[in-house]
Scaffold this active site. Structure first.
Site, mmCIF file in Angstrom:
data_model
loop_
_atom_site.group_PDB
_atom_site.id
_atom_site.type_symbol
_atom_site.label_atom_id
_atom_site.label_comp_id
_atom_site.label_asym_id
_atom_site.label_seq_id
_atom_site.Cartn_x
_atom_site.Cartn_y
_atom_site.Cartn_z
ATOM 1 N N GLU A 1 4.502 -4.985 7.186
ATOM 2 C CA GLU A 1 3.764 -3.901 7.833
ATOM 3 C C GLU A 1 4.243 -3.624 9.253
ATOM 4 O OE1 GLU A 1 2.372 -6.336 6.048
ATOM 5 O OE2 GLU A 1 0.785 -5.520 4.776
ATOM 6 N N GLU B 1 -0.700 -9.223 -0.584
ATOM 7 C CA GLU B 1 -2.133 -9.450 -0.331
ATOM 8 C C GLU B 1 -2.939 -9.431 -1.630
ATOM 9 O OE1 GLU B 1 -1.947 -6.209 2.607
ATOM 10 O OE2 GLU B 1 -2.880 -7.600 4.017
ATOM 11 N N ALA C 1 0.863 -1.174 0.000
ATOM 12 C CA ALA C 1 0.000 0.000 0.000
ATOM 13 C C ALA C 1 0.906 1.232 0.000
ATOM 14 C CB ALA C 1 -0.894 -0.024 1.231
ATOM 15 N N GLY D 1 0.592 -4.919 0.914
ATOM 16 C CA GLY D 1 -0.601 -4.965 0.060
ATOM 17 C C GLY D 1 -0.333 -5.636 -1.278
HETATM 18 N N1 CO8 Z 1 4.601 3.230 -0.671
HETATM 19 C C1 CO8 Z 1 4.998 4.393 -1.231
HETATM 20 N N2 CO8 Z 1 6.161 4.519 -1.925
HETATM 21 C C2 CO8 Z 1 6.932 3.419 -2.049
HETATM 22 C C3 CO8 Z 1 6.574 2.179 -1.497
HETATM 23 C C4 CO8 Z 1 5.340 2.105 -0.780
HETATM 24 N N3 CO8 Z 1 4.903 0.960 -0.250
HETATM 25 N N4 CO8 Z 1 7.549 1.297 -1.768
HETATM 26 C C5 CO8 Z 1 8.487 1.942 -2.468
HETATM 27 N N5 CO8 Z 1 8.128 3.241 -2.648
HETATM 28 C C6 CO8 Z 1 8.852 4.297 -3.356
HETATM 29 C C7 CO8 Z 1 10.062 4.760 -2.546
HETATM 30 O O1 CO8 Z 1 9.673 5.705 -1.553
HETATM 31 C C8 CO8 Z 1 10.925 5.346 -3.624
HETATM 32 O O2 CO8 Z 1 10.418 6.637 -3.969
HETATM 33 P P1 CO8 Z 1 11.436 7.910 -4.024
HETATM 34 O O3 CO8 Z 1 12.383 7.554 -5.142
HETATM 35 O O4 CO8 Z 1 10.516 9.047 -4.334
HETATM 36 O O5 CO8 Z 1 12.107 7.959 -2.704
HETATM 37 C C9 CO8 Z 1 10.649 4.447 -4.829
HETATM 38 O O6 CO8 Z 1 9.415 3.775 -4.540
HETATM 39 C C10 CO8 Z 1 11.718 3.389 -5.019
HETATM 40 O O7 CO8 Z 1 11.864 2.680 -3.799
HETATM 41 P P2 CO8 Z 1 13.280 2.456 -3.075
HETATM 42 O O8 CO8 Z 1 14.200 3.566 -3.403
HETATM 43 O O9 CO8 Z 1 12.998 2.206 -1.622
HETATM 44 O O10 CO8 Z 1 13.748 1.114 -3.803
HETATM 45 P P3 CO8 Z 1 14.747 0.014 -3.236
HETATM 46 O O11 CO8 Z 1 15.058 -0.886 -4.386
HETATM 47 O O12 CO8 Z 1 15.868 0.645 -2.506
HETATM 48 O O13 CO8 Z 1 13.881 -0.814 -2.124
HETATM 49 C C11 CO8 Z 1 11.919 -1.943 -1.276
HETATM 50 C C12 CO8 Z 1 12.783 -1.583 -2.510
HETATM 51 C C13 CO8 Z 1 12.725 -2.887 -0.360
HETATM 52 C C14 CO8 Z 1 10.689 -2.662 -1.778
HETATM 53 C C15 CO8 Z 1 11.557 -0.666 -0.493
HETATM 54 O O14 CO8 Z 1 11.024 0.284 -1.400
HETATM 55 C C16 CO8 Z 1 10.538 -0.879 0.589
HETATM 56 O O15 CO8 Z 1 10.856 -1.405 1.662
HETATM 57 N N6 CO8 Z 1 9.263 -0.461 0.345
HETATM 58 C C17 CO8 Z 1 8.193 -0.523 1.313
HETATM 59 C C18 CO8 Z 1 7.707 -1.941 1.486
HETATM 60 C C19 CO8 Z 1 6.623 -1.971 2.527
HETATM 61 O O16 CO8 Z 1 6.829 -1.705 3.695
HETATM 62 N N7 CO8 Z 1 5.398 -2.334 2.133
HETATM 63 C C20 CO8 Z 1 4.266 -2.460 3.011
HETATM 64 C C21 CO8 Z 1 3.453 -1.222 3.009
HETATM 65 S S1 CO8 Z 1 2.081 -1.295 4.172
HETATM 66 C C22 CO8 Z 1 0.896 -2.226 3.381
HETATM 67 O O17 CO8 Z 1 1.070 -2.609 2.275
HETATM 68 C C23 CO8 Z 1 -0.410 -2.652 4.006
HETATM 69 C C24 CO8 Z 1 -0.869 -1.664 4.985
HETATM 70 C C25 CO8 Z 1 -2.189 -2.071 5.547
HETATM 71 C C26 CO8 Z 1 -2.545 -1.111 6.652
HETATM 72 C C27 CO8 Z 1 -3.998 -0.918 6.778
HETATM 73 C C28 CO8 Z 1 -4.293 0.545 7.205
HETATM 74 C C29 CO8 Z 1 -5.756 0.846 7.138
#
Ligand code: CO8
Length: 258
Positions: A132, A112, A66, A109
């Site tokens: 998460e 999921e 997400a 997400g």
């Molecule tokens: N959301 C928003 N932006 C993202 C996300 C994300 N999930 N993942 C990556 N991005 C963006 C980064 O911020 C980055 O943007 P910018 O260049 O502007 O900084 C761009 O994508 C590229 O990402 P990275 O530079 O981080 O790329 P890497 O190759 O270094 O790393 C990873 C890749 C390991 C996948 C890393 O991006 C990462 O850890 N991402 C987040 C993964 C994560 O935590 N996902 C879970 C999110 S929470 C969820 O999905 C469910 C929530 C449910 C909650 C319910 C609430 C009601």
């Protein structure tokens, strides 16, 4: 076909393809992506000319979760009143078979979303996880439920509590994915499996899907009873007549999808 901003739509004969397309955010699933994927999948689902839907992303990411930046400023009341992520349930109600073709990250997400699909086909580069907990939240699109049903309690707990990723080989061993293919072949292989499914009778494929899904909702005895009733119902279709006649006459069936 409606036009979309965060996804690409394609048709290959009887197969509908939805490609997540937010490369700048590793296909993070913001609300716009959610609404567009659901609209496109619903449109394919209503089209009798489509017999299978493939959902895929890029080589680097199926979807990295997400959209954290979109979620970050929200309060409890914001997410409660907007009923965040409930709309994804609509995807689970699609009757046409769905295949997630996963290359690279399928996290949070993203994992999921893949698990909502009927089949997960993984590239050898695929990485699955529910990270998460590292953000101070828990899975919110069914991850704690579908992952547990797919891989069992111990591995689901470990993934949800540590946030670690599992690679494609581990995901296959655990039963999360149906098969692993070389990354370069993923798109072709997904279309090939989808084309096979779309070549079957659509109503019968829907019945098979409904019956398998019943296993997750009921007892064995009730599930077997449900299956038998649906099996009986297949004899009311033109495609059962054609399928069995074709076998007896030693020819290929031509299904009318009726
Ligand atoms: N959301 C928003 N932006 C993202 C996300 C994300 N999930 N993942 C990556 N991005 C963006 C980064 O911020 C980055 O943007 P910018 O260049 O502007 O900084 C761009 O994508 C590229 O990402 P990275 O530079 O981080 O790329 P890497 O190759 O270094 O790393 C990873 C890749 C390991 C996948 C890393 O991006 C990462 O850890 N991402 C987040 C993964 C994560 O935590 N996902 C879970 C999110 S929470 C969820 O999905 C469910 C929530 C449910 C909650 C319910 C609430 C009601």
């Amino acid at each position: 076909m409606t036009s979309y901003e965060t996804i690409l739509i394609d048709r290959k004969d009887r197969v509908g393809v939805i490609t997540l397309n937010r490369p700048e955010a590793l296909n993070a699933l913001n609300l716009q992506v959610m609404h567009e994927v659901i609209a496109a999948a619903t449109e394919f689902d209503r089209d009798p000319g489509i017999g299978c839907i493939v959902l895929t992303g890029s080589a680097k990411a199926f979807a990295a979760g997400a959209d954290i930046k979109e979620m970050q400023p929200n309060s409890y009341m914001d997410v409660y009143l907007a009923d965040w992520f409930t709309a994804w349930d609509r995807l689970a109600e699609i009757r046409t078979p769905t295949i997630a073709a996963v290359s690279g990250y399928a996290l949070g997400g993203g994992c999921e979303l893949a698990m909502i699909c009927d089949i997960i086909l993984a590239a050898d580069t695929a990485k699955f996880g529910q990270p998460e907990i590292k953000l101070g939240v828990i899975p919110g699109i069914g991850g704690s439920q579908r992952l547990t049903r797919a891989v069992g309690k111990a591995k689901a707990m470990e993934l949800c509590l540590t946030g670690r990723m599992m690679d494609a080989a581990e995901a296959e061993r655990a039963g999360l994915v149906s098969r692993i293919v070389p990354a370069a072949d993923l798109a072709d292989e997904a279309i090939s499996v989808a084309t096979t499914i779309a070549g079957m009778s659509l109503p019968i494929a829907m019945m098979a899907k409904e019956s398998v899904n019943r296993a997750f909702e009921t007892t064995l005895a009730e599930g077997v009873r449900f299956e038998r009733r649906v099996f009986h119902a297949t004899f009311a279709t033109a495609d059962q007549k054609e399928g069995m006649a074709a076998f007896v006459e030693k020819r290929k069936p031509t299904f009318e999808h009726r």
